[in-house]
Design an enzyme around this catalytic site. Structure first.
Site, short mmCIF file in Angstrom:
data_model
loop_
_atom_site.label_atom_id
_atom_site.label_comp_id
_atom_site.label_asym_id
_atom_site.label_seq_id
_atom_site.Cartn_x
_atom_site.Cartn_y
_atom_site.Cartn_z
CB SER A 33 -124.56 44.52 4.57
OG SER A 33 -124.49 45.11 5.85
CG ASP B 49 -118.16 43.75 11.11
OD1 ASP B 49 -119.15 43.45 11.80
OD2 ASP B 49 -118.25 44.03 9.90
CG HIS C 162 -121.63 42.73 8.92
ND1 HIS C 162 -120.91 43.89 8.98
CD2 HIS C 162 -122.64 42.93 8.05
CE1 HIS C 162 -121.45 44.77 8.14
NE2 HIS C 162 -122.51 44.21 7.57
#
Length: 154
Positions: free
Chosen positions: A11, A103, A106
């Site tokens: 991600s 977070d 990320h």
């Protein structure tokens, strides 16, 4: 054939092509010379082997991340591969946790900028900088204003 820079990852790599992401910056940086392609996998809500139960897994702590980063650097060295140690780089900045990570994992726009700069430096160090790659199209200043088509024949 036009060269390609292929980005593999999860991600974090997938988000690199979002607004202000390091992959988007890299694609723009190499826009006249190479294709920057994403071949990633997002672990969001898909095929997560623990089904959301994280009990017994190591916490996402800076200490754990540092141990993982050091192990990655060691493996790369053993394999004779180049490595970019983003973890160590970010540790040098006061307040890096909130400045570079949105977070805890990320990247923020500032974190993306650090990664972009490190990747560009590593590519240049490996003789893959812009100056080493031919441009797809002639620069405007190199074109003959009386016969611009001629500039595309070279």
């Amino acid at each position: 054939m036009r060269p390609s820079i292929v980005l593999f990852g999860d991600s974090i790599t997938e988000e690199a092509f979002g607004e202000g992401g390091w992959g988007a910056h890299l694609a723009n940086h190499y826009s006249r010379s190479a294709d920057v392609v994403l071949r990633g996998y997002s672990g969001y809500n898909t095929r997560y082997q623990y089904g959301g139960d994280c009990a017994g897994l190591p916490e996402r702590t800076n200490e754990s991340a540092g141990a993982y980063a050091r192990a990655c650097v060691e493996v790369a060295a053993e394999c004779g591969l180049r490595v970019i140690d983003i973890w160590s780089k970010m540790q040098r900045f006061p307040g890096w946790e909130s400045s570079f990570l949105r977070d805890g994992l990320h990247l923020t726009p500032r974190g993306n900028r650090v990664v972009f700069e490190e990747v560009v430096f590593a590519l240049k160090d490996a003789s893959l900088g812009l100056e080493a790659l031919p441009a797809d199209l002639p620069l405007f200043c190199d074109m003959d204003p009386n016969n611009p088509v001629k500039s595309f024949d070279e």
